[in-house]
Scaffold this motif. Sequence first.
Motif, PDB file in Angstrom:
ATOM      1  N   THR A   1       0.830  -1.208   0.000  1.00 44.42           N
ATOM      2  CA  THR A   1       0.000   0.000   0.000  1.00 44.42           C
ATOM      3  C   THR A   1       0.859   1.249   0.000  1.00 44.42           C
ATOM      4  O   THR A   1       0.571   2.226  -0.706  1.00 44.42           O
ATOM      5  CB  THR A   1      -0.943   0.014   1.217  1.00 44.42           C
ATOM      6  N   ASP A   2       1.943   1.223   0.788  1.00 42.15           N
ATOM      7  CA  ASP A   2       2.820   2.390   0.868  1.00 42.15           C
ATOM      8  C   ASP A   2       3.470   2.669  -0.485  1.00 42.15           C
ATOM      9  O   ASP A   2       3.570   3.831  -0.891  1.00 42.15           O
ATOM     10  CB  ASP A   2       3.895   2.162   1.925  1.00 42.15           C
TER      11      ASP A   2
ATOM     12  N   HIS B   1       1.079   4.366  -2.740  1.00 44.54           N
ATOM     13  CA  HIS B   1       0.968   5.783  -2.377  1.00 44.54           C
ATOM     14  C   HIS B   1       2.143   6.575  -2.951  1.00 44.54           C
ATOM     15  O   HIS B   1       1.966   7.685  -3.461  1.00 44.54           O
ATOM     16  CB  HIS B   1       0.933   5.941  -0.855  1.00 44.54           C
ATOM     17  N   VAL B   2       3.335   5.997  -2.863  1.00 47.70           N
ATOM     18  CA  VAL B   2       4.530   6.656  -3.401  1.00 47.70           C
ATOM     19  C   VAL B   2       4.409   6.837  -4.905  1.00 47.70           C
ATOM     20  O   VAL B   2       4.747   7.894  -5.453  1.00 47.70           O
ATOM     21  CB  VAL B   2       5.791   5.842  -3.052  1.00 47.70           C
TER      22      VAL B   2
ATOM     23  N   LEU C   1       1.649   7.036  -6.628  1.00 46.70           N
ATOM     24  CA  LEU C   1       0.633   8.050  -6.872  1.00 46.70           C
ATOM     25  C   LEU C   1       1.211   9.449  -6.674  1.00 46.70           C
ATOM     26  O   LEU C   1       0.963  10.361  -7.478  1.00 46.70           O
ATOM     27  CB  LEU C   1      -0.564   7.839  -5.952  1.00 46.70           C
ATOM     28  N   LEU C   2       2.009   9.626  -5.628  1.00 52.63           N
ATOM     29  CA  LEU C   2       2.647  10.928  -5.385  1.00 52.63           C
ATOM     30  C   LEU C   2       3.625  11.281  -6.503  1.00 52.63           C
ATOM     31  O   LEU C   2       3.729  12.441  -6.923  1.00 52.63           O
ATOM     32  CB  LEU C   2       3.365  10.928  -4.036  1.00 52.63           C
TER      33      LEU C   2
ATOM     34  N   ALA D   1      -2.486  15.997  -1.408  1.00 52.58           N
ATOM     35  CA  ALA D   1      -2.491  14.529  -1.500  1.00 52.58           C
ATOM     36  C   ALA D   1      -2.006  13.895  -0.202  1.00 52.58           C
ATOM     37  O   ALA D   1      -2.534  12.862   0.238  1.00 52.58           O
ATOM     38  CB  ALA D   1      -1.623  14.079  -2.669  1.00 52.58           C
ATOM     39  N   GLU D   2      -1.004  14.503   0.431  1.00 45.16           N
ATOM     40  CA  GLU D   2      -0.447  13.926   1.647  1.00 45.16           C
ATOM     41  C   GLU D   2      -1.390  14.035   2.838  1.00 45.16           C
ATOM     42  O   GLU D   2      -1.196  13.360   3.849  1.00 45.16           O
ATOM     43  CB  GLU D   2       0.909  14.572   1.958  1.00 45.16           C
TER      44      GLU D   2
ATOM     45  N   TRP E   1      -4.280  12.911   2.678  1.00 45.70           N
ATOM     46  CA  TRP E   1      -4.991  11.628   2.605  1.00 45.70           C
ATOM     47  C   TRP E   1      -4.037  10.441   2.567  1.00 45.70           C
ATOM     48  O   TRP E   1      -4.369   9.372   3.075  1.00 45.70           O
ATOM     49  CB  TRP E   1      -5.896  11.600   1.370  1.00 45.70           C
ATOM     50  N   LEU E   2      -2.878  10.608   1.974  1.00 46.48           N
ATOM     51  CA  LEU E   2      -1.958   9.491   1.795  1.00 46.48           C
ATOM     52  C   LEU E   2      -0.874   9.414   2.861  1.00 46.48           C
ATOM     53  O   LEU E   2      -0.089   8.474   2.883  1.00 46.48           O
ATOM     54  CB  LEU E   2      -1.281   9.585   0.410  1.00 46.48           C
TER      55      LEU E   2
ATOM     56  N   ARG F   1       4.970  13.007   3.991  1.00 45.78           N
ATOM     57  CA  ARG F   1       6.315  12.526   3.651  1.00 45.78           C
ATOM     58  C   ARG F   1       7.339  13.558   4.108  1.00 45.78           C
ATOM     59  O   ARG F   1       7.013  14.706   4.426  1.00 45.78           O
ATOM     60  CB  ARG F   1       6.426  12.321   2.137  1.00 45.78           C
TER      61      ARG F   1
END
Length: 264
Positions: A2-3, A6-7, A9-10, A31-32, A34-35, A38
Amino acid sequence: MTDILHVILLGIIEGITEFLPISSTGHLLIAEHWLGARSDLFNVGIQAGAILAITLVYWKRIWQLLTGWRDAATRSYLFKLVVAFLITCVLGLVVTHYGFKLPETVTPIAWALVIGGFWMIGAEQLAAKKPDRSEVTWTVAILVGVAQMVAGIFPGTSRSGATIFTALLFGTSNRAAATEFSFLVGIPTMYAATGYELLKVFKDGGAVHEDWTALAVGFIVSLVVAFIAVKWLLGYIRTHRFTAFAVYRIALGVALLLLMPTGA
């Protein structure tokens, strides 16, 4: 897993938004929410992936500038890039000295998106009334350097948007020429920002806590996506104005203000 998703997607968000005038930092901060947040190094590092993409897109122009410096016009253009970059660096050091931090709520980003959208529409209409001019003046170079720092202080402003429209308003009325100068001056600026963050991480001993795998994945994804996005944008602006991006900014900003009125 999942992580990593997310990476990825970012990285996609950064690659698409870094050079479109819609604010990459603003989109990443949103975005961060919700995700998951970082590190500053991650955010700057994936921006460096996008900058490498623009380096590859413009490598012929960069080579021509570096090898053709004996030509007066080429030398002048190169000096203007250097001055714009140095102005950003000096202002950046001043801001850092006074402990500037990125906002922790969405509200200022949303307002920057909305205000910047209306400013883009007005600026392009004014620029359209001016004679077509590709020359980058010293005034443009100096103000572009200032605009880069303003965009860094106010996420949602957009570095590319601030610099392109500053150039359009103050002398370089040709969209392609203004965009090229904006993109070229962004190359050393973002590489310097990445280097600065790396030095801070190693100096503070934070390297052992950094997720280098995530950073590498985000960097590569951003590189590939940004390369495609820039190629598309350079073709798009030959026959289109930036109005669609301005409308998107306004719509996104208004939606954020309505959906997240407290900014939390």
